[in-house]
Design a protein around this motif. Structure first.
Motif, short mmCIF file in Angstrom:
data_model
loop_
_atom_site.label_atom_id
_atom_site.label_comp_id
_atom_site.label_asym_id
_atom_site.label_seq_id
_atom_site.Cartn_x
_atom_site.Cartn_y
_atom_site.Cartn_z
N ALA A 167 0.82 -1.21 0.00
CA ALA A 167 0.00 0.00 0.00
C ALA A 167 0.86 1.27 0.00
O ALA A 167 0.66 2.18 -0.81
CB ALA A 167 -0.94 0.00 1.20
N GLN A 168 1.81 1.33 0.94
CA GLN A 168 2.59 2.55 1.11
C GLN A 168 3.66 2.71 0.04
O GLN A 168 3.99 3.84 -0.33
CB GLN A 168 3.25 2.55 2.50
CG GLN A 168 2.27 2.66 3.65
CD GLN A 168 1.61 4.03 3.72
OE1 GLN A 168 2.24 5.04 3.48
NE2 GLN A 168 0.33 4.06 4.05
N SER A 169 4.24 1.63 -0.42
CA SER A 169 5.34 1.73 -1.39
C SER A 169 4.86 1.60 -2.83
O SER A 169 4.95 2.54 -3.61
CB SER A 169 6.39 0.65 -1.09
OG SER A 169 6.91 0.81 0.21
N LEU A 170 4.33 0.43 -3.17
CA LEU A 170 3.98 0.18 -4.57
C LEU A 170 2.78 1.01 -5.03
O LEU A 170 2.86 1.78 -5.98
CB LEU A 170 3.71 -1.32 -4.76
CG LEU A 170 3.39 -1.76 -6.19
CD1 LEU A 170 4.58 -1.48 -7.09
CD2 LEU A 170 3.02 -3.23 -6.25
N LEU A 171 1.66 0.88 -4.33
CA LEU A 171 0.44 1.55 -4.76
C LEU A 171 0.56 3.06 -4.65
O LEU A 171 0.17 3.79 -5.57
CB LEU A 171 -0.75 1.04 -3.95
CG LEU A 171 -2.13 1.58 -4.36
CD1 LEU A 171 -2.43 1.25 -5.81
CD2 LEU A 171 -3.22 1.03 -3.45
N LEU A 172 1.10 3.55 -3.54
CA LEU A 172 1.23 5.00 -3.37
C LEU A 172 2.22 5.59 -4.37
O LEU A 172 1.99 6.67 -4.91
CB LEU A 172 1.67 5.32 -1.93
CG LEU A 172 1.80 6.81 -1.59
CD1 LEU A 172 0.46 7.51 -1.73
CD2 LEU A 172 2.35 6.99 -0.19
N GLY A 173 3.30 4.86 -4.63
CA GLY A 173 4.28 5.37 -5.59
C GLY A 173 3.71 5.51 -6.98
O GLY A 173 3.90 6.52 -7.66
N LEU A 200 1.01 9.12 -11.13
CA LEU A 200 -0.08 9.34 -12.08
C LEU A 200 -0.82 10.64 -11.78
O LEU A 200 -1.33 11.31 -12.68
CB LEU A 200 -1.06 8.16 -12.05
CG LEU A 200 -0.52 6.83 -12.58
CD1 LEU A 200 -1.52 5.70 -12.34
CD2 LEU A 200 -0.20 6.93 -14.06
N VAL A 201 -0.89 11.00 -10.51
CA VAL A 201 -1.59 12.22 -10.12
C VAL A 201 -0.71 13.46 -10.32
O VAL A 201 -1.19 14.52 -10.72
CB VAL A 201 -2.04 12.13 -8.64
CG1 VAL A 201 -2.52 13.47 -8.13
CG2 VAL A 201 -3.14 11.09 -8.50
N PHE A 202 0.59 13.30 -10.09
CA PHE A 202 1.47 14.46 -10.01
C PHE A 202 1.94 14.95 -11.39
O PHE A 202 1.90 16.15 -11.67
CB PHE A 202 2.70 14.12 -9.15
CG PHE A 202 3.64 15.27 -8.95
CD1 PHE A 202 3.29 16.32 -8.12
CD2 PHE A 202 4.86 15.30 -9.59
CE1 PHE A 202 4.15 17.39 -7.92
CE2 PHE A 202 5.72 16.36 -9.40
CZ PHE A 202 5.37 17.41 -8.57
N CYS A 203 2.39 14.06 -12.25
CA CYS A 203 3.06 14.48 -13.48
C CYS A 203 2.12 15.04 -14.55
O CYS A 203 2.41 16.11 -15.11
CB CYS A 203 3.87 13.32 -14.05
SG CYS A 203 5.32 12.90 -13.04
N PRO A 204 1.01 14.37 -14.91
CA PRO A 204 0.18 14.90 -16.00
C PRO A 204 -0.34 16.32 -15.80
O PRO A 204 -0.31 17.12 -16.74
CB PRO A 204 -0.97 13.88 -16.09
CG PRO A 204 -0.39 12.61 -15.56
CD PRO A 204 0.52 13.05 -14.45
N PRO A 205 -0.81 16.69 -14.60
CA PRO A 205 -1.29 18.07 -14.44
C PRO A 205 -0.23 19.13 -14.70
O PRO A 205 -0.55 20.23 -15.17
CB PRO A 205 -1.77 18.12 -12.99
CG PRO A 205 -2.08 16.71 -12.64
CD PRO A 205 -1.06 15.90 -13.37
#
Length: 270
Positions: free
Chosen positions: A3-9, A14-19
């Motif tokens: 959860a903290q490493s794979l999924l959050l990373g 995906l949330v940070f770069c495209p915007p």
């Protein structure tokens, strides 16, 4: 770990770069300010989260599981707002804002298909030709080298403060102070870079971050830690906001997202 490493990373990327690419296409003439304000939002989160975690975990003795759920419930409406409000620039809007006639088969100045500015570094290139430019490769390599140490103080300033005899609550708030300073470091230099040059300011603030980082162990009192944290937060914040503006300056308008994403991929290795 999942959860903290794979999924959050994966999800954070995906949330940070495209915007960032979308924002750069909206404001090509004010890259530094646009990136500063956008990246500055994460500094606001960096102020809120340490205080929120401190209050839930240490003061109110909420379990770790429910503390993380509270964080998730807080993030959900923010992410929903981003999903509904981040939209690509509309070509006809740009044409309406720049009604100059198209001559000699060229493109309207405001068209997203063509150049958004008169900057010679933004001449329309092939699909991914900018990735091969020495300037872009050196930008990725240089920032990756800087990032080997850039985040270290942010991760360890709380632990260092506790080791110097400060209370845990004080250490948590110290991280919030660093992020508050980082907000101004992301916005103000970004605005100045639109006039003085994005690469010029990025170089200066990267060097300043390194110099201030080397003075870290001299800060042993609470006052010293606060002053050092505010100084480092300001300079490191400038690096984080100007990097996207520098990457976007090299790439054509239609590949702003790729320019930022590839740069972030290089930095993630570091």
């Amino acid at each position: 770990m999942l959860a903290q490493s794979l999924l959050l990373g994966i999800s954070a990327s995906l949330v940070f770069c495209p915007p960032l690419g979308v924002v750069l296409r909206h404001m090509p003439h004010r890259r530094g300010l646009a990136m500063g304000l956008t990246i500055g939002g994460s500094s606001i989160g960096g102020i809120v989260w340490p205080i929120m975690l401190q209050q839930l975990l240490n003061k109110n003795n909420v379990s770790f599981g429910w503390t993380i759920r509270a964080v998730a419930f807080t993030m959900m409406p923010l992410l929903a707002f981003a999903c509904f409000t981040i939209v690509e620039p509309v070509k006809k809007t740009a044409l309406a804002a720049n009604p100059s006639p198209v001559q000699d088969g060229g493109e309207a100045p405001g068209s997203l298909k063509g150049n958004a500015t008169n900057d010679p570094s933004e001449k329309k290139l092939g699909s991914r030709d900018f990735l091969k430019k020495p300037t872009y490769m050196l930008l990725c390599a240089g920032l990756a080298l800087a990032y080997l140490g850039l985040f270290t103080p942010l991760f360890y300033i709380s632990s260092y403060a506790i080791a110097q005899g400060q209370a845990e609550s004080t250490a948590f708030y110290l991280l919030s102070a660093v992020n508050a300073s980082s907000f101004f470091g992301r916005v103000v230099p970004g605005h100045l870079a639109d006039v003085a040059g994005h690469y010029n300011l990025l170089t200066i603030f990267t060097l300043l971050s390194g110099l201030i980082g080397f003075t870290w162990t001299k800060a042993t009192s609470l006052a010293g830690l606060i002053v050092w944290g505010l100084a480092y937060g300001f300079t490191s914040g400038a690096v984080m906001s100007l990097q996207g503006a520098c990457a976007g300056k090299i790439a054509p308008p239609q590949h702003q997202g790729l320019a930022v994403g590839f740069l972030m991929g290089c930095l993630s290795i570091a």
